[in-house]
Motif scaffolding. Structure first.
Motif, short mmCIF file in Angstrom:
data_model
loop_
_atom_site.label_atom_id
_atom_site.label_comp_id
_atom_site.label_asym_id
_atom_site.label_seq_id
_atom_site.Cartn_x
_atom_site.Cartn_y
_atom_site.Cartn_z
N GLN A 50 0.85 -1.20 0.00
CA GLN A 50 0.00 0.00 0.00
C GLN A 50 0.88 1.25 0.00
N THR A 51 0.27 2.40 0.01
CA THR A 51 1.05 3.63 -0.07
C THR A 51 0.60 4.65 0.97
N ILE A 52 1.53 5.55 1.33
CA ILE A 52 1.15 6.78 2.02
C ILE A 52 0.93 7.78 0.89
N SER A 53 -0.26 8.37 0.85
CA SER A 53 -0.63 9.24 -0.26
C SER A 53 0.32 10.43 -0.37
N GLN A 54 0.37 10.97 -1.57
CA GLN A 54 1.13 12.20 -1.81
C GLN A 54 0.53 13.32 -0.94
N LEU A 74 -15.58 10.06 8.73
CA LEU A 74 -15.23 8.67 8.47
C LEU A 74 -14.22 8.63 7.33
N GLU A 75 -13.08 7.96 7.59
CA GLU A 75 -12.09 7.78 6.53
C GLU A 75 -12.06 6.30 6.12
N ILE A 76 -12.07 6.03 4.82
CA ILE A 76 -11.91 4.66 4.33
C ILE A 76 -10.48 4.51 3.83
N GLY A 77 -9.73 3.58 4.44
CA GLY A 77 -8.33 3.34 4.05
C GLY A 77 -7.35 4.03 4.97
N THR A 78 -7.14 3.48 6.18
CA THR A 78 -6.25 4.13 7.17
C THR A 78 -4.83 4.22 6.65
N GLU A 98 -9.54 0.22 8.01
CA GLU A 98 -8.53 -0.40 7.15
C GLU A 98 -8.89 -1.87 6.95
N ARG A 99 -8.77 -2.37 5.70
CA ARG A 99 -9.12 -3.77 5.41
C ARG A 99 -7.95 -4.73 5.55
N GLN A 100 -6.71 -4.19 5.63
CA GLN A 100 -5.52 -5.03 5.78
C GLN A 100 -5.21 -5.17 7.27
N GLY A 126 -14.38 -1.08 4.20
CA GLY A 126 -14.89 0.27 4.01
C GLY A 126 -16.21 0.34 3.24
N TYR A 127 -16.49 -0.67 2.41
CA TYR A 127 -17.76 -0.66 1.67
C TYR A 127 -18.95 -0.73 2.63
N GLU A 128 -18.69 -1.29 3.83
CA GLU A 128 -19.77 -1.40 4.83
C GLU A 128 -19.88 -0.14 5.68
N VAL A 141 -12.86 8.89 1.17
CA VAL A 141 -12.39 7.59 0.70
C VAL A 141 -11.00 7.81 0.13
N THR A 142 -9.99 7.04 0.63
CA THR A 142 -8.61 7.26 0.18
C THR A 142 -8.10 6.09 -0.65
N ALA A 143 -9.01 5.35 -1.28
CA ALA A 143 -8.66 4.30 -2.25
C ALA A 143 -9.61 4.48 -3.44
N ALA A 144 -9.18 3.99 -4.63
CA ALA A 144 -9.96 4.20 -5.85
C ALA A 144 -11.22 3.34 -5.85
N VAL A 196 -4.47 3.55 -5.00
CA VAL A 196 -4.56 2.08 -4.98
C VAL A 196 -6.05 1.73 -4.92
N PRO A 197 -6.41 0.52 -5.41
CA PRO A 197 -7.85 0.21 -5.50
C PRO A 197 -8.53 0.01 -4.15
N MET A 198 -9.80 0.37 -4.09
CA MET A 198 -10.65 0.04 -2.95
C MET A 198 -11.19 -1.37 -3.19
N LEU A 199 -10.73 -2.32 -2.37
CA LEU A 199 -11.06 -3.74 -2.57
C LEU A 199 -12.19 -4.16 -1.65
N GLU A 200 -12.93 -5.19 -2.08
CA GLU A 200 -14.05 -5.71 -1.28
C GLU A 200 -13.52 -6.62 -0.18
#
Ligand code: SAH
Length: 205
Positions: A50-54, A74-78, A98-100, A126-128, A141-144, A196-200
């Motif tokens: 994963q990445t730390i965003s720019q 609410l943030e999706i993607g810690t 975070e999903r990971q 995060g989808y939930e 949301v911080t993932a695509a 990076v993608p937002m995964l289920e």
């Protein structure tokens, strides 16, 4: 201070966003191998691919959120928790998912976060969203995201806003949705970014 100047030069004007960037030591959020690069306006790898965003991207999303003190966000993607700390620096109450599992565990042990009791970290999809803690003033949301997650719209307060990079390819469009008092949603379209993608689902290993 150089990083703040760079971001200002790219068009960020919200002083509270710039102050938050100024006050947060970004090198704490990355492997020490990147210490010298931490204040460059670039994304960097963290654990689990994963990445730390720019910083510009973090600032851009934070500016679009129009954060006010005490708002529930609410943030999706810690991820590295950098974006969460920027929002906390701006006075928000932050709920981040975070999903990971590994990234979640790393953040649970990240002692610097003790400075921010206003951040609550969750392991989940995060989808939930977080129905138990909803509704939220803002959602970021911080993932695509391939589509707008309907449960996140549900968990937004009337008058609330969601900032989300939308699209399945390499490049996504930054979108800001406003949930109107009559429950309709207004959409504004901004610049292109690459996330990076937002995964289920969750990744438990
Ligand atoms: N906000 C982070 C950006 C991390 S990159 C930061 O400031 O560093 C995006 C993160 O979103 C990754 O950690 C990825 O694992 C996570 N992610 C992707 N899909 C997700 C989902 N469905 N639910 C929660 N997190 C998700």
């Amino acid at each position: 201070m150089q990083l703040v100047e760079t971001i200002k030069g790219k068009g960020i004007t919200d002083q509270r966003v710039l102050d938050a960037i100024l006050h947060l030591p970004r090198h704490y959020f990355m492997d020490s191998a990147f210490d010298k690069l931490a204040y460059e306006d670039r994304a960097f790898p963290i654990a689990e691919g994963q990445t730390i965003s720019q910083p510009y991207t973090v600032a851009y999303q934070s500016q679009l959120l129009e954060v006010k003190p005490y708002e529930k966000i609410l943030e999706i993607g810690t991820g590295s928790a950098y974006q969460a700390c920027i929002l906390a620096e701006m006075g928000a109450q932050v709920y981040t998912i975070e999903r990971q599992k590994k990234l979640f565990d790393l953040n649970k042990q990240f002692t610097f976060l003790k400075k921010y009791p206003s951040i609550k970290i969750f392991f989940g999809d995060g989808y939930e969203g977080l129905p138990t803690y909803s509704p939220f003033d803002k959602i970021v949301v911080t993932a695509a995201a391939p589509h707008i997650p309907p449960k996140l719209i549900e968990q937004l307060k009337p008058g609330g806003k969601m900032v989300i990079p939308l699209g399945e390819g390499k490049v996504q469009r930054m979108i800001r949705l406003t949930k109107n008092e009559n429950n309709t949603v207004t959409e504004e379209i901004f610049d292109n970014f690459s996330f990076v993608p937002m995964l289920e689902g969750k990744n438990n290993v």
